[in-house]
Scaffold this motif. Structure first.
Motif, PDB file in Angstrom:
ATOM      1  N   LYS A   1       0.821  -1.216   0.000  1.00 49.79           N
ATOM      2  CA  LYS A   1       0.000   0.000   0.000  1.00 49.79           C
ATOM      3  C   LYS A   1       0.851   1.261   0.000  1.00 49.79           C
ATOM      4  CE  LYS A   1      -3.558   2.375   2.724  1.00 49.79           C
ATOM      5  NZ  LYS A   1      -4.374   2.335   3.970  1.00 49.79           N
ATOM      6  N   GLU A   2       1.941   1.251   0.786  1.00 50.06           N
ATOM      7  CA  GLU A   2       2.712   2.476   0.999  1.00 50.06           C
ATOM      8  C   GLU A   2       4.024   2.546   0.215  1.00 50.06           C
ATOM      9  OE1 GLU A   2       1.545   5.017   2.585  1.00 50.06           O
ATOM     10  OE2 GLU A   2      -0.262   4.024   3.339  1.00 50.06           O
ATOM     11  N   LEU A   3       4.765   1.436   0.170  1.00 45.02           N
ATOM     12  CA  LEU A   3       6.103   1.496  -0.432  1.00 45.02           C
ATOM     13  C   LEU A   3       6.084   1.610  -1.952  1.00 45.02           C
ATOM     14  CD1 LEU A   3       8.242  -0.932   1.764  1.00 45.02           C
ATOM     15  CD2 LEU A   3       8.018   1.561   1.888  1.00 45.02           C
ATOM     16  N   VAL A   4       4.969   1.271  -2.575  1.00 49.23           N
ATOM     17  CA  VAL A   4       4.883   1.462  -4.033  1.00 49.23           C
ATOM     18  C   VAL A   4       4.899   2.947  -4.399  1.00 49.23           C
ATOM     19  CG1 VAL A   4       3.709  -0.709  -4.501  1.00 49.23           C
ATOM     20  CG2 VAL A   4       2.358   1.315  -3.896  1.00 49.23           C
ATOM     21  N   LYS A   5       4.688   3.793  -3.402  1.00 54.08           N
ATOM     22  CA  LYS A   5       4.715   5.246  -3.628  1.00 54.08           C
ATOM     23  C   LYS A   5       6.038   5.863  -3.194  1.00 54.08           C
ATOM     24  CE  LYS A   5       0.987   5.564  -1.089  1.00 54.08           C
ATOM     25  NZ  LYS A   5      -0.195   6.044  -0.342  1.00 54.08           N
ATOM     26  N   ASP A   6       6.922   5.050  -2.609  1.00 58.84           N
ATOM     27  CA  ASP A   6       8.204   5.531  -2.094  1.00 58.84           C
ATOM     28  C   ASP A   6       9.272   5.325  -3.169  1.00 58.84           C
ATOM     29  OD1 ASP A   6      10.656   5.896  -0.774  1.00 58.84           O
ATOM     30  OD2 ASP A   6       9.859   5.165   1.132  1.00 58.84           O
ATOM     31  N   THR A   7       9.538   6.360  -3.951  1.00 59.27           N
ATOM     32  CA  THR A   7      10.446   6.218  -5.097  1.00 59.27           C
ATOM     33  C   THR A   7      11.872   5.872  -4.685  1.00 59.27           C
ATOM     34  OG1 THR A   7      10.789   8.632  -5.099  1.00 59.27           O
ATOM     35  CG2 THR A   7       9.115   7.742  -6.595  1.00 59.27           C
ATOM     36  N   GLN A   8      12.338   6.401  -3.559  1.00 58.92           N
ATOM     37  CA  GLN A   8      13.699   6.087  -3.112  1.00 58.92           C
ATOM     38  C   GLN A   8      13.817   4.621  -2.730  1.00 58.92           C
ATOM     39  OE1 GLN A   8      16.528   8.160  -3.135  1.00 58.92           O
ATOM     40  NE2 GLN A   8      17.468   6.156  -2.810  1.00 58.92           N
ATOM     41  N   PHE A   9      12.809   4.102  -2.028  1.00 55.14           N
ATOM     42  CA  PHE A   9      12.824   2.675  -1.673  1.00 55.14           C
ATOM     43  C   PHE A   9      12.813   1.811  -2.925  1.00 55.14           C
ATOM     44  CE2 PHE A   9      10.445  -1.280  -1.104  1.00 55.14           C
ATOM     45  CZ  PHE A   9      11.264  -1.922  -0.195  1.00 55.14           C
ATOM     46  N   LEU A  10      11.959   2.140  -3.885  1.00 58.11           N
ATOM     47  CA  LEU A  10      11.872   1.355  -5.110  1.00 58.11           C
ATOM     48  C   LEU A  10      13.184   1.395  -5.888  1.00 58.11           C
ATOM     49  CD1 LEU A  10       8.285   2.318  -6.331  1.00 58.11           C
ATOM     50  CD2 LEU A  10       9.000   0.186  -5.234  1.00 58.11           C
ATOM     51  N   PHE A  11      13.861   2.541  -5.881  1.00 56.14           N
ATOM     52  CA  PHE A  11      15.162   2.651  -6.538  1.00 56.14           C
ATOM     53  C   PHE A  11      16.188   1.768  -5.833  1.00 56.14           C
ATOM     54  CE2 PHE A  11      19.335   4.788  -6.917  1.00 56.14           C
ATOM     55  CZ  PHE A  11      19.515   4.683  -8.289  1.00 56.14           C
ATOM     56  N   ASP A  12      16.210   1.824  -4.493  1.00 55.14           N
ATOM     57  CA  ASP A  12      17.150   1.004  -3.724  1.00 55.14           C
ATOM     58  C   ASP A  12      16.863  -0.488  -3.908  1.00 55.14           C
ATOM     59  OD1 ASP A  12      18.377   3.294  -2.809  1.00 55.14           O
ATOM     60  OD2 ASP A  12      17.293   3.335  -0.894  1.00 55.14           O
ATOM     61  N   LEU A  13      15.580  -0.846  -3.954  1.00 54.83           N
ATOM     62  CA  LEU A  13      15.212  -2.237  -4.155  1.00 54.83           C
ATOM     63  C   LEU A  13      15.617  -2.714  -5.543  1.00 54.83           C
ATOM     64  CD1 LEU A  13      13.801  -4.696  -2.872  1.00 54.83           C
ATOM     65  CD2 LEU A  13      11.662  -3.903  -3.907  1.00 54.83           C
TER      66      LEU A  13
END
Length: 223
Positions: A116-128
């Protein structure tokens, strides 16, 4: 499995976790600690994942379960690795089985909250994305580099990765398949290891000589 809230962890574990910054991006403050015993199942085959995890300490193995019930080791999980990231990205629908080799410590968050939340977190998605890319490179490096090493070296590295408290318990069939050799070849090298004192046969499993294995393993890569 034992769960501990972040407020109740000891100083040593907190320092270990603090080495990794923003593990779950905007949800880092929501994470909890999970501790699994050696041999304990972390993820059950074909059971929907409820947690997105990040390994802080320990080692675990990922198993593919075939239709006939046979199991194949496909990857070893080490500290600094996510577990469940492909389910989070909805790439993997049917989770593989994951079993702890040593005591394994994870920080985790609820999978539904992550989706729900991390799909909106661009920095997390980049790190992942960087993590997944590095993992792919590691697997490629593993297959190409290890072709230059003999079975003795690769088996020594595998035993080092698989042992817990200097005891090795893996099945020969799974080991032979993972290393891409015949059962007969594997038994031949095991006999050499026993004759040289690298391994000592126990009633269940083998006692391992870590120093001798490290010399034999050289810089082989187990992924």
């Amino acid at each position: 499995m034992k769960k501990i809230s972040m407020e109740n962890i000891n100083k040593s574990l907190k320092l270990n976790i603090d080495k990794y910054e923003n593990i779950f991006g905007s949800l880092t403050s929501n994470m909890e600690v999970e501790i699994f015993n050696p041999g304990e199942k972390i993820i059950f085959y074909n059971v929907p994942l409820e947690k997105l995890r990040f390994m802080i300490q320990g080692r675990a193995k990922i198993l593919f379960v075939h239709e006939d019930g046979k199991q194949s080791i496909i990857h070893f999980v080490k500290k600094g690795e996510y577990l469940g990231e492909l389910s989070f990205l909805e790439i993997e629908k049917d989770p593989k089985e994951v079993i702890s080799i040593t005591e394994s410590i994870f920080v985790s968050i609820d999978m539904s909250l992550a989706k729900k939340e991390l799909v909106k977190d661009t920095q997390f998605l980049f790190d992942l994305s960087k993590f997944i890319g590095n993992k792919m490179l590691e697997r490629t490096y593993f297959h190409s580099k290890n072709q230059n090493y003999g079975l003795k070296n690769r088996l020594a590295g595998y035993i080092l990765m698989s042992q817990s408290n200097e005891i090795y318990l893996e099945k020969h069939t799974e080991t032979a398949e993972y290393l891409g050799v015949s059962y007969r070849q594997l038994l031949y090298i095991f006999k050499e290891f026993l004759d040289q004192g690298v391994l000592i046969k126990l009633k269940k499993g083998y006692k391992v000589n870590i120093k001798k294995l490290e010399l034999l393993a050289k810089d082989t890569v187990i992924a």
